[in-house]
Motif scaffolding. Structure first.
Motif, PDB file in Angstrom:
ATOM      1  N   ARG A  75     -24.384 -66.056 -27.671  1.00 56.63           N
ATOM      2  CA  ARG A  75     -23.553 -67.043 -26.976  1.00 56.63           C
ATOM      3  C   ARG A  75     -22.094 -66.601 -27.048  1.00 56.63           C
ATOM      4  O   ARG A  75     -21.617 -66.207 -28.117  1.00 56.63           O
ATOM      5  CB  ARG A  75     -23.706 -68.417 -27.639  1.00 56.63           C
ATOM      6  CG  ARG A  75     -25.003 -69.111 -27.325  1.00 56.63           C
ATOM      7  CD  ARG A  75     -25.133 -70.431 -28.055  1.00 56.63           C
ATOM      8  NE  ARG A  75     -25.365 -70.267 -29.485  1.00 56.63           N
ATOM      9  CZ  ARG A  75     -25.509 -71.259 -30.350  1.00 56.63           C
ATOM     10  NH1 ARG A  75     -25.421 -72.498 -29.928  1.00 56.63           N
ATOM     11  NH2 ARG A  75     -25.730 -71.022 -31.633  1.00 56.63           N
ATOM     12  N   GLN A  77     -17.959 -67.469 -25.967  1.00 58.30           N
ATOM     13  CA  GLN A  77     -16.965 -68.414 -25.465  1.00 58.30           C
ATOM     14  C   GLN A  77     -15.639 -67.681 -25.295  1.00 58.30           C
ATOM     15  O   GLN A  77     -15.141 -67.079 -26.246  1.00 58.30           O
ATOM     16  CB  GLN A  77     -16.788 -69.577 -26.443  1.00 58.30           C
ATOM     17  CG  GLN A  77     -15.732 -70.574 -26.019  1.00 58.30           C
ATOM     18  CD  GLN A  77     -16.097 -71.320 -24.739  1.00 58.30           C
ATOM     19  OE1 GLN A  77     -17.225 -71.770 -24.575  1.00 58.30           O
ATOM     20  NE2 GLN A  77     -15.155 -71.421 -23.812  1.00 58.30           N
ATOM     21  N   LEU A 148     -13.369 -78.497 -22.075  1.00 54.87           N
ATOM     22  CA  LEU A 148     -14.641 -78.082 -22.674  1.00 54.87           C
ATOM     23  C   LEU A 148     -15.437 -79.263 -23.208  1.00 54.87           C
ATOM     24  O   LEU A 148     -16.657 -79.302 -23.109  1.00 54.87           O
ATOM     25  CB  LEU A 148     -14.384 -77.089 -23.810  1.00 54.87           C
ATOM     26  CG  LEU A 148     -13.838 -75.738 -23.372  1.00 54.87           C
ATOM     27  CD1 LEU A 148     -13.513 -74.882 -24.597  1.00 54.87           C
ATOM     28  CD2 LEU A 148     -14.842 -75.022 -22.485  1.00 54.87           C
ATOM     29  N   GLY A 197     -17.748 -72.815 -20.846  1.00 54.90           N
ATOM     30  CA  GLY A 197     -18.828 -73.349 -21.659  1.00 54.90           C
ATOM     31  C   GLY A 197     -20.021 -73.758 -20.819  1.00 54.90           C
ATOM     32  O   GLY A 197     -20.682 -74.757 -21.085  1.00 54.90           O
TER      33      GLY A 197
ATOM     34  N   SER B 145     -12.600 -74.320 -29.847  1.00 51.14           N
ATOM     35  CA  SER B 145     -13.106 -74.308 -28.474  1.00 51.14           C
ATOM     36  C   SER B 145     -14.473 -73.623 -28.404  1.00 51.14           C
ATOM     37  O   SER B 145     -15.263 -73.912 -27.501  1.00 51.14           O
ATOM     38  CB  SER B 145     -12.099 -73.662 -27.524  1.00 51.14           C
ATOM     39  OG  SER B 145     -12.006 -72.290 -27.752  1.00 51.14           O
ATOM     40  N   VAL B 146     -14.761 -72.754 -29.355  1.00 54.80           N
ATOM     41  CA  VAL B 146     -16.115 -72.195 -29.431  1.00 54.80           C
ATOM     42  C   VAL B 146     -17.102 -73.295 -29.800  1.00 54.80           C
ATOM     43  O   VAL B 146     -18.192 -73.387 -29.245  1.00 54.80           O
ATOM     44  CB  VAL B 146     -16.187 -71.053 -30.467  1.00 54.80           C
ATOM     45  CG1 VAL B 146     -17.602 -70.472 -30.519  1.00 54.80           C
ATOM     46  CG2 VAL B 146     -15.182 -69.967 -30.139  1.00 54.80           C
ATOM     47  N   LEU B 148     -16.728 -76.513 -29.193  1.00 52.67           N
ATOM     48  CA  LEU B 148     -16.874 -77.430 -28.058  1.00 52.67           C
ATOM     49  C   LEU B 148     -17.680 -76.812 -26.921  1.00 52.67           C
ATOM     50  O   LEU B 148     -18.465 -77.497 -26.272  1.00 52.67           O
ATOM     51  CB  LEU B 148     -15.495 -77.841 -27.540  1.00 52.67           C
ATOM     52  CG  LEU B 148     -14.681 -78.716 -28.479  1.00 52.67           C
ATOM     53  CD1 LEU B 148     -13.288 -78.950 -27.903  1.00 52.67           C
ATOM     54  CD2 LEU B 148     -15.379 -80.046 -28.722  1.00 52.67           C
ATOM     55  N   GLY B 149     -17.461 -75.527 -26.694  1.00 52.19           N
ATOM     56  CA  GLY B 149     -18.063 -74.907 -25.521  1.00 52.19           C
ATOM     57  C   GLY B 149     -19.484 -74.422 -25.711  1.00 52.19           C
ATOM     58  O   GLY B 149     -20.274 -74.415 -24.762  1.00 52.19           O
ATOM     59  N   ARG B 150     -19.823 -74.017 -26.937  1.00 48.47           N
ATOM     60  CA  ARG B 150     -21.078 -73.292 -27.097  1.00 48.47           C
ATOM     61  C   ARG B 150     -22.049 -73.811 -28.135  1.00 48.47           C
ATOM     62  O   ARG B 150     -23.203 -73.392 -28.171  1.00 48.47           O
ATOM     63  CB  ARG B 150     -20.786 -71.811 -27.415  1.00 48.47           C
ATOM     64  CG  ARG B 150     -20.222 -71.042 -26.240  1.00 48.47           C
ATOM     65  CD  ARG B 150     -21.136 -71.107 -25.046  1.00 48.47           C
ATOM     66  NE  ARG B 150     -20.673 -70.300 -23.903  1.00 48.47           N
ATOM     67  CZ  ARG B 150     -21.110 -70.492 -22.670  1.00 48.47           C
ATOM     68  NH1 ARG B 150     -21.966 -71.458 -22.403  1.00 48.47           N
ATOM     69  NH2 ARG B 150     -20.672 -69.734 -21.685  1.00 48.47           N
TER      70      ARG B 150
END
Lengths: 246, 246
Positions: A75, A77, A148, A197, B145-146, B148-150
DNA sequence: CGAATACTTGAGAGGTGTCAACCGGAGTGG
DNA sequence: CCACTCCGGTTGACACCTCTCAAGTATTCG
């Protein structure tokens, strides 16, 4: 390694008034001139790897790159889209926190790490500018976390287009031509998805949906026209007075 | 307004070595001493509203607060959890970019905006520290943000607990007692959800699932014991060598 | 022109959101 | 002291959005 990349005088540099050197006077520019070197990477190159040593700090002079983090299971981001005048590297740290990859051919203006750290300490104009840029990036990162965390797939794609259009306009110092806004995407659908995302399929579907609904028009996969920017901004979940988004 | 809040000498201040004043020498502390004032807010108070003027910069001395943004339709995203030594306000800007709300009673050490801006300009120890703190927050925001996004809902909750446990330990300068880590949540399930980009129901379900699976134990809704921190970190999607997360 | 790559679209699965009911502790008033 | 209410939290049922897997189309480049 950069012998075929002639140095541009700082005074003629396209990012002269936006990069970390923006507040420097001519004496300070002379010092930078002496220390700087250029390096050009082709599209798709890795400028740094998360966790690896970083020998130089750089400003992007031309081109476009992403900063991203990849989990063990693949994964990924993207945590930042880097455009001309953006800064790469973190003073006070000797390794890169993120993977940096060029999306297009990228030209960097580089400074050796130790020399630049000394410049930051001794040159308030640089330290100040760096602080301002870092504060701006922090606000941008926080605003993006709203995208996000809370926007739908459609809103995310719209928000990305709004953000990119604004940043490109500011880089290119530009136009709001009467006939709408035209932007060229430097990213693939997959790179957009990593930034938003989402999966690349969902991203593609939402681009198609925005086209179908007349919010955007496309002349190729990467070339987009926005006939009514305000409408796109509303699709992006912005409140009327342009509250959200970078 | 703060006449009932006696000033603590900077030398005895609990955040002396972590806040924006951390690098100041005794002369500089004397100046700060002269300019600072304290203000105490009860739990649930609004310290600032997005878009409204901000007359002071503050450091959190005690307590805990959130920074968040709310969309027109009510969707809310918390973009930062503020703990002691964290800084509120953005030099160079006269308005607040986010809503700031206290989760517990909060004690602020405040400086009038214009005076503090001048201090930043004239005191490299403050400017430097502010830069370092801002860079740290930028990294934290990007790492988040990782999340939140992934990450999945379960991973998000685990990642939050890992992050909070680490920050509380660093604030309280502390223990890794043999019998696991204990943390007290200063947030409601709803506030956690707003931080994680989830609904409160999903957040509650994932907390319950982690408890059911023995990853955490709870003595009350807000009191959590982590018997095996490493296991929680793995649930949070961290790679083995602690790659991710603040 | 052919192959590789990027993109689009479809069908079905799964995770998270929504709506609703229920639980339990704290505070309040009879 | 107990009943009541309020509020935060938990849990369930179902809907919906996004992901996954897959096939097909367009574009680029040799």
């Amino acid at each position: 390694m950069s012998k075929f990349t002639p140095l541009v005088a700082c005074g003629n540099c396209p990012i002269r008034h936006n990069a970390v050197c923006a507040q420097c006077d001519s004496d300070e520019l002379a010092t930078l001139e002496r220390l700087k070197s250029y390096k050009v990477y082709p599209a798709g190159a890795r400028l740094s790897d998360a966790g690896m040593p970083l020998t130089h700090f750089s400003s992007i002079v031309e081109g476009c790159a992403t900063m991203s983090k990849t989990l063990e299971d693949g994964r990924r981001q993207t945590v930042g889209l880097l455009l001309p005048s953006d800064f790469i590297g973190r003073p006070g740290r000797t390794t890169s926190a993120y993977d940096v990859e060029s999306l297009t051919e990228v030209k960097l203006c580089r400074f050796e790490r130790v020399e630049f750290e000394r410049l930051v300490q001794t040159t308030p104009h640089i330290a100040n500018r760096l602080l301002t840029m870092t504060l701006d990036e922090l606000d941008a990162a926080r605003d993006w976390s709203v995208v996000l965390g809370r926007l739908t797939a459609r809103e995310k794609v719209a928000a990305f287009l709004v953000s990119l259009a604004r940043r490109l306009a500011s880089v290119q110092g530009k136009r709001n031509a009467g006939s709408g806004v035209m932007i060229h995407l430097p990213l693939s659908r997959e790179a957009m998805a990593d930034h938003l995302g989402l999966t690349l399929e969902t991203t593609s579907r939402q681009v198609s949906a925005l086209r179908r609904d007349g919010v955007i028009e496309t002349s190729s996969n990467r070339d987009i026209r926005i006939p009514d920017f305000e409408r796109l901004a509303i699709e992006a979940g912005e409140d009327d007075d342009g509250g959200l988004i970078v």
